[in-house]
Design a protein around this motif. Sequence first.
Motif, PDB file in Angstrom:
ATOM      1  N   ILE A   1      39.546  42.759  43.695  1.00 48.42           N
ATOM      2  CA  ILE A   1      41.074  43.712  43.526  1.00 48.42           C
ATOM      3  C   ILE A   1      41.944  42.780  43.680  1.00 48.42           C
ATOM      4  O   ILE A   1      43.067  43.074  42.930  1.00 48.42           O
ATOM      5  N   ILE A   2      42.243  41.747  44.434  1.00 46.84           N
ATOM      6  CA  ILE A   2      43.161  40.986  44.728  1.00 46.84           C
ATOM      7  C   ILE A   2      43.548  40.262  43.558  1.00 46.84           C
ATOM      8  O   ILE A   2      44.680  39.880  42.910  1.00 46.84           O
TER       9      ILE A   2
ATOM     10  N   THR B   1      42.473  40.875  40.230  1.00 49.87           N
ATOM     11  CA  THR B   1      43.161  41.552  39.129  1.00 49.87           C
ATOM     12  C   THR B   1      44.416  42.013  39.409  1.00 49.87           C
ATOM     13  O   THR B   1      45.196  42.096  38.611  1.00 49.87           O
ATOM     14  N   LYS B   2      44.821  42.500  40.802  1.00 53.58           N
ATOM     15  CA  LYS B   2      46.226  42.903  40.944  1.00 53.58           C
ATOM     16  C   LYS B   2      47.308  41.681  40.953  1.00 53.58           C
ATOM     17  O   LYS B   2      48.427  42.175  40.669  1.00 53.58           O
ATOM     18  N   SER B   3      46.788  40.525  41.394  1.00 53.70           N
ATOM     19  CA  SER B   3      47.661  39.451  41.136  1.00 53.70           C
ATOM     20  C   SER B   3      47.526  38.914  39.799  1.00 53.70           C
ATOM     21  O   SER B   3      48.489  38.030  39.557  1.00 53.70           O
ATOM     22  N   GLU B   4      46.915  39.488  38.969  1.00 57.85           N
ATOM     23  CA  GLU B   4      46.567  39.108  37.409  1.00 57.85           C
ATOM     24  C   GLU B   4      46.297  37.592  37.524  1.00 57.85           C
ATOM     25  O   GLU B   4      46.364  36.968  36.260  1.00 57.85           O
TER      26      GLU B   4
ATOM     27  N   TYR C   1      35.346  44.255  35.426  1.00 65.74           N
ATOM     28  CA  TYR C   1      36.158  44.574  34.895  1.00 65.74           C
ATOM     29  C   TYR C   1      36.234  45.288  33.724  1.00 65.74           C
ATOM     30  O   TYR C   1      36.865  46.006  33.160  1.00 65.74           O
TER      31      TYR C   1
END
Length: 137
Positions: free
Chosen positions: A15-16, A18-21, A109
């Motif tokens: 999650i981290i 993905t969210k931080s790209e 993803y």
Amino acid sequence: MKGLRFIIAGIIFGIIMTKSEAVSWYRIQEMFRFQSFHMYGIIGTAVILGALSVYLIKKFHLKDSQGNPIIFADKEKSRAKYIIGGLVFGLGWALTGACPGPMFVNIGYGYVSFIIVVIGALAGTYLYGLLRHKLPH
């Protein structure tokens, strides 16, 4: 149930990332083309956090989950293995747009093409195992 905490840690890591790209192929290509500071900021934060963690482990003599002391072994002074290994890792990272952690995050993803990247990474690891005795260590 012993492995549940590792599964939860992996989900949080994904999650981290993905969210931080940090799993974005475009962000990684920007980094290698020196077009954006984004990935350098993430990597720099990880280096600072890692250094701080090592400092605190040494300062407070922390132990691992089984009660054993955590010991950091000194590295060899040889530079050739670090240069060769870094070049191979960096080339793979630049060509695929992912390092080992994000490869699996991208599969989760939904980017099925990253299965080919994981197979390539596993093949490279196997090849290293075959050639290990001929490489500088």
